[in-house]
Design an enzyme around this catalytic site. Structure first.
Site, short mmCIF file in Angstrom:
data_model
loop_
_atom_site.label_atom_id
_atom_site.label_comp_id
_atom_site.label_asym_id
_atom_site.label_seq_id
_atom_site.Cartn_x
_atom_site.Cartn_y
_atom_site.Cartn_z
N ASP A 179 -4.39 90.70 44.16
CA ASP A 179 -5.54 91.79 44.52
C ASP A 179 -6.64 90.91 44.78
O ASP A 179 -7.20 90.36 43.56
CB ASP A 179 -5.53 92.54 43.34
CG ASP A 179 -6.51 93.76 43.48
OD1 ASP A 179 -6.97 94.13 45.02
OD2 ASP A 179 -6.66 94.64 42.58
N ASP A 375 -10.35 93.69 51.90
CA ASP A 375 -9.66 93.90 50.77
C ASP A 375 -8.31 93.83 50.87
O ASP A 375 -7.75 94.26 51.81
CB ASP A 375 -9.93 95.21 50.05
CG ASP A 375 -9.34 95.41 48.80
OD1 ASP A 375 -9.12 94.74 48.02
OD2 ASP A 375 -8.89 96.74 48.53
#
Ligand SMILES: *[C@@H]1O[C@H](CO)[C@@H](O)[C@H](O)[C@H]1NC(C)=O
Length: 500
Positions: A179, A375
């Site tokens: 992440d 992201d």
């Protein structure tokens, strides 16, 4: 074909090809098209043949490579062979929306942007949760020892990608979500005092590792945490996610093995109370820009360089590379990493969007006012409404010209097509490109233009933010097949096509 940077630059030769193929738009307007194999985006009925991905050195001693797969894909080591179904497309998109709302809250909190406040109820943590020793500036005044504001949490990780790591001595193998939208790495640990969610692999057992050590409350590493506490002199960490998911436990250090490399004394959360939507993964690898993140901790080894490639289909295998020797570190088109925009996230300057090779007429201020970040964990790219609307309308016009039948909206996706009848074949779509400061651009791969919920409902895989002031998020669907490079030393983000 390796996609050239921005289809428009190659308009002339492509135009000639297209003209020869009779593929001009309805009004004779030239449109750069990309080919999509419809079958490739549908769930495969045949048993997937999953290669055994090998960790490897990608041709350089200064890099290490690990395979990545979709958490719920057929090649995931976490795939449930016993009938428990992967989340539905609706569930994935709902979770994606929660992640986006969380990112928007966090960005507006840290940049002080004047914007409409969204309601975010504080989430109760169980008794025994570490109290917050975070500087008041980063926590709202409602923070108490058992009540952290949702805005201090990190984002959800439902529709995402997992990577194998090894931890401890002897090294135990774990599959974790990676992440770029959070910093602290954690795994579920024994003993689970209150609750651990069910994971596929055995829990990490600190007592079995000869290199494990707790971090002291007085250590500066403990104060690096956004949310920390103290128990018996040992540092406690807590990470809370937007939906009430959380992980709490001891902040510890141990040897982390990435491919063939080891990172000694790597600091991570040994989670003893964990709850949330982490699939059956063992935890999470934090790749953000904060001081607790893996690329920052391993800066001496990898110079703050990592890159990943998300495969075109959920049955494919991509990679996560660390180190300046990674192939993507050499080939990528670069754009500045805007490190002053806020913590954790990878901010970049987006400047435009092309559809069918034509730059849409969107004032530059629409992008610069909102700001943008790349992201790994957001599925669908979010754009300011003033940028999404021209994209949607140019794409719809192109699709209409190509004769596609429209279909009802699906969840957050409002521009959908019925591809029934195109199964087994390949179709053409208007090309979509995202343009960034410095001329870098992402010619979205055909696999990243449509989100195929069903063959009768294939939707433009972009969505509008609520407000033009909400940050733009470049999601992982649009990053497919690119090696996406993050270089903390040179402060650049890059895109290299055709990497996986
Ligand atoms: C780490 O702290 C926990 C809780 O105090 C303790 O049970 C454990 O023995 C410690 N481990 C080491 C290696 O010091």
């Amino acid at each position: 074909m390796a996609a050239p940077c921005c289809h428009g630059c190659w308009l002339l030769p492509l135009l000639m090809l297209l003209a020869a193929a009779g593929a001009l738009g309805a009004e004779g307007a030239s449109l750069v098209l990309v080919q999509l194999d419809v079958e490739s985006l549908l769930p495969s009925t045949a048993a997937a043949s999953c290669p055994t991905p090998q960790e490897q050195r990608p041709g350089a001693a200064t890099a290490t490579r690990m395979p990545i797969v979709h958490q719920h894909g057929p090649c995931s080591p976490l795939a449930d062979k016993h009938g428990k179904k992967a989340p539905s497309h609706t569930e994935i998109l709902v979770a994606d929306q929660r992640r986006v709302e969380y990112i928007h809250r966090r960005v507006s909190d840290t940049t002080g942007r004047v914007r409409r406040q969204k309601q975010s109820a504080p989430v109760e943590l169980p008794p025994g949760t570490p109290s917050s020793s975070t500087p008041a500036s980063s926590l709202s005044s409602s923070a108490t020892s058992t009540n952290l504001p949702a805005s201090s949490g990190r984002a959800l990780n439902t529709g995402n990608y997992v990577v194998p790591i090894r931890l401890g001595t002897p090294a135990a193998r774990f599959t974790v979500v990676f992440d770029t939208g959070s910093d602290t790495t954690w795994v579920q640990c024994q003993p689970c005092v209150a609750y651990c969610y069910r994971q596929k692999e055995p829990l990490f057992n600190p007592t079995k590792s000869t290199t494990y050590a707790n971090i002291s409350c007085t250590s500066s590493y403990c104060s690096d945490l956004d949310s920390s506490g103290c128990s018996g002199g040992h540092c406690l960490y807590a990470v809370q996610y937007g939906d009430g998911s959380y992980t709490v436990g001891f902040y510890a250090q141990d040897t982390l093995t990435l491919g063939y490399d080891t990172v000694k004394d790597f600091r991570f959360g040994c989670g003893e109370k964990n709850r949330g939507l982490f699939g059956k993964s063992a935890g999470l690898m934090g790749l953000g820009r904060g001081s607790t993140s893996l690329p920052v901790q391993a800066y001496d080894k990898y110079s703050g360089v990592f890159a990943y490639c998300i495969p075109a289909t959920s049955a494919g295998t991509g990679f996560l590379d660390f180190g300046p020797g990674a192939p993507a570190a050499v080939n990528a088109r670069l754009t500045p990493m805007l490190v002053d925009n806020g913590p954790t996230f990878y901010y970049v300057g987006m400047t435009g969007i092309k559809v069918g090779g034509h730059l849409l007429s969107i004032p530059g201020t629409v992008f610069s006012d909102a700001g943008a970040l790349v992201d790994s964990g957001t599925v669908i790219t979010r754009l300011p409404p003033s940028a999404y609307e021209p994209l949607r309308s140019a794409f719809a016009k192109g699709m209409e010209g190509l004769g596609y039948k429209t279909a009802p909206a699906f969840s957050i996706l409002d521009t959908c097509y019925d591809l029934t009848g195109h199964q087994g074949g390949s179709i053409e779509l208007p090309a979509v490109s995202l343009v960034f400061q410095g001329g870098a651009c992402l010619d979205v791969d055909a696999s990243g233009i449509l989100y195929v919920a069903d063959v009768s409902q294939a939707c433009l895989a972009f969505a509008a933010n609520d407000d033009d002031t909400d940050v733009t998020i470049v999601g992982n669907t649009q990053q497919k097949t690119y090696s996406v490079l993050y270089d903390l030393g040179k402060k650049v983000v890059g895109f290299a096509p055709g990497a996986c």
